[in-house]
Design an enzyme around this catalytic site. Structure first.
Site, PDB file in Angstrom:
ATOM      1  N   CYS A  39       0.839  -1.199   0.000  1.00 26.82           N
ATOM      2  CA  CYS A  39       0.000   0.000   0.000  1.00 26.82           C
ATOM      3  C   CYS A  39       0.879   1.255   0.000  1.00 26.82           C
ATOM      4  O   CYS A  39       1.719   1.429   0.889  1.00 26.82           O
ATOM      5  CB  CYS A  39      -0.919  -0.007   1.216  1.00 26.82           C
ATOM      6  N   ALA A  86      -6.131  -5.568 -11.032  1.00 31.02           N
ATOM      7  CA  ALA A  86      -6.656  -4.518 -10.153  1.00 31.02           C
ATOM      8  C   ALA A  86      -7.386  -3.464 -10.979  1.00 31.02           C
ATOM      9  O   ALA A  86      -8.586  -3.563 -11.199  1.00 31.02           O
ATOM     10  CB  ALA A  86      -5.519  -3.908  -9.339  1.00 31.02           C
ATOM     11  N   GLY A 100       0.122  -5.702 -12.576  1.00 31.04           N
ATOM     12  CA  GLY A 100       0.465  -4.427 -13.200  1.00 31.04           C
ATOM     13  C   GLY A 100       0.157  -4.385 -14.681  1.00 31.04           C
ATOM     14  O   GLY A 100       0.680  -5.206 -15.456  1.00 31.04           O
TER      15      GLY A 100
END
Length: 582
Positions: free
Chosen positions: A329, A453, A431
């Site tokens: 994070c 994501a 990614g």
């Protein structure tokens, strides 16, 4: 029209200018909202500025930019969208009177409440249609579907008998009370922390027995006692987490992703300190839907004692297939406390956290990391061999540093190098996965799987594309149906009263701030679309496709009104993310 640097290539017949684009969308707006839009064209609406080519003489390049975060966004407290709310004792039609009596700040007169209640949004209640009963009764914004003329909540008994609770991992009231009063015991964590204080490394022993304070681990099985009930599993005996596609997010969004083929789902990041305090809002992040066959929770913390205690707490009280430490994070609030990416530079604490959590967990412990903290100083390749010794079951590596955030491309060559160092521990790469071609290139490296994501936020049907090895030229109608499913799942999860409707709307609007980045396959000059390419202004093949391409907050709100009715008078929304990099 000459393409701009950093912009996606779209067929010339669909390209347009900003002015013509907004004029076209405004032509179909209701007159009232059109007048509001014409009032102040320069009003900040959340639409990002046009991307400019950097020049050496550009004075702004010397300024320190805060990338990827809308840091000027003011903190907005949760709002109540109803002037007078009905007392829960009346909503739930309890036999006993309200315990607060005359001191209660809520209404007790149903007729008075109905006079001020906002209009219903439809004749069909998703909760009532699915389960045969809606717990929100007359406060439901679809209450016509399940209330009698006497304003009593109706039940479909046959449907109630057939339906089961589809969500697990609820916070037990007795457990919440013990956590708040600090009466919960953590025998396994305390035994480990004693070894840390003596400078010893823990051995894998069975869990200590609970004491007589009502903190014994709940019995989860029926039948004869087996070795697994009394002997702690060795790390090698824990089941492995190794499938293909993995994503995380809120529960309604995860349900959408599962429908399109996601293999593994993970909850939103939960703070261990809030979980240990029994905060209901934080425990809600751990909820699991029945459709999630392989599900994990994601924890953030920076101290061995709190992380180990929380791991033991979850091991005893919720049903998960793995627990993930989020040490990737990049948020300042987390990093400056030593959590998130900060753990990557605090290897001694990191080791104590991993070993401690492993000592109290019966499920695999996984870790998510970035390449490093600084842009040109990767440290993941040094950390991964150490994590193998600590007992990590799986590593997920995002191919960027904390400093990069989402600028530049993810470094998949570095991910490939790290996957070889991680073997035999599986490593997932993360990614820039937006198409099945991106996924195929990622699989050519040594990774065991991929985590999606932003790609899932931009196009949740990406999982279907990956499974079927094709580009899906999805129509605007099909995309609207996906949004409709999300709102139904949101009403089921967050509630179908006014507060639940507006919470669902807020999450929908956050998601639309990513969905607008998708460019339909049929409009692209060059397939596939790259995740960091900014779409220029273009006209879709129909009005809805054009509306979905808008990066104007007011247009996102219009889409939400198609699904959840008009917004309340005091409603406001500002997206969390205002990234320079797409």
């Amino acid at each position: 029209m000459e393409p701009q640097r950093g912009a996606a290539l779209i067929k010339e017949q669909f390209l347009t200018t900003k002015e013509k684009f907004h004029e076209f969308l405004a032509s179909a707006r209701p007159r009232a909202s059109r007048d509001e839009a014409d009032g102040d064209p320069e009003e900040p609406s959340g639409e990002p500025e046009q991307k400019r080519v950097k020049l050496d003489r550009d004075a702004e390049q010397k300024k320190k930019k805060m990338r990827g975060q809308n840091k000027s966004r003011p903190h907005i407290k949760p709002q109540s969208y109803e002037e007078r709310r009905l007392c829960p004792s009346i909503v739930q039609e309890r036999d006993t009177e309200c315990v607060y009596g005359e001191k209660c700040r809520f209404l007790h007169d149903v007729s008075e409440y109905m006079c001020s209640k906002a209009a219903d949004l439809g004749d069909q209640c998703y909760r009532f249609s699915s389960f045969g009963w809606c717990q929100y009764g007359v406060t439901c914004r679809f209450s016509r579907a399940h209330t009698s003329p006497e304003l009593k909540n109706l039940r479909n008994e046959e449907l109630c008998r057939r339906s089961t609770d589809t969500v697990s991992n609820h916070l037990d009231k007795d457990l919440q009370r013990r956590l708040r009063k600090k009466q919960q015991r953590f025998p396994g964590a305390e035994a480990y922390l004693k070894t840390v204080s003596r400078g010893e490394r823990p051995t894998h022993t069975s869990h200590a027995a609970g004491d007589a304070d009502g903190a014994d681990p709940p019995v989860k099985t029926l039948g004869p006692i087996t070795d697994a009930d009394v002997i702690k599993l060795r790390p090698s005996e824990k089941k492995q987490v190794c499938l293909e596609e993995h994503t995380c997010g809120n529960l309604p969004f995860r349900r959408v992703c599962k429908r399109f083929g996601a293999d593994i789902t993970c909850g939103e990041m939960a703070m261990v300190t809030n979980l240990l305090q029994g905060q209901a809002s934080e425990w809600a992040l751990l909820k699991r839907h029945a459709s999630e066959d392989l599900f994990g929770v994601q924890l953030e913390g920076c101290f061995p004692d709190t992380m180990t205690r929380c791991a033991e707490l979850l091991n005893q009280n919720i049903d998960v297939d793995f627990v993930d430490i989020n040490s990737g994070c990049p948020i300042d609030l987390v990093y400056k406390k030593g959590g998130g990416c900060g753990l990557m530079t605090r290897t001694s604490k990191f080791e104590q956290i991993v070993r401690g959590m492993n000592s109290v967990l019966d499920v695999p412990l996984t870790v998510k990391i970035r390449t490093g903290v600084q842009q040109n100083c990767s440290i993941a390749h040094k950390l991964i061999p150490e994590m193998k010794k600590w007992g990590v079951s799986l590593v997920t590596l995002h191919g960027r540093s904390r400093e990069q955030r989402y600028t530049k491309s993810a470094d998949w060559e570095y991910i490939d190098t790290c996957s070889k160092l991680a073997a035999p521990v599986p490593l997932f790469g993360n990614g820039d996965i937006l198409t099945y071609e991106d996924a195929m290139k990622a699989r050519e490296t040594g990774v065991s799987g991929i985590m999606v994501a932003r790609g899932a936020l931009i196009k949740p049907w990406l999982f279907t594309e990956i499974k079927e090895n094709r580009h899906w030229d999805i129509s605007s109608g099909e995309r609207l149906d996906i949004l409709r499913d999300f709102t139904n799942y949101g009403l089921e999860h967050w509630g179908s009263d006014t507060q639940g409707v507006e919470k669902t709307r807020s999450f929908l609007l956050e998601w639309l701030s990513f969905l607008c980045r998708y460019i339909p396959v049929g409009l692209l000059e060059r397939v596939p679309q790259k995740i960091n390419e900014r779409p220029p202004f273009y006209m879709g093949r129909d009005y809805m496709e054009s509306l979905m391409a808008s990066q104007h907050v007011d247009d996102w709100i219009r889409i939400s009104e198609m699904l959840l009715g008009p917004i309340p008078k005091n409603f406001s929304f500002l997206p969390k993310h205002k990234a320079n990099a797409y």
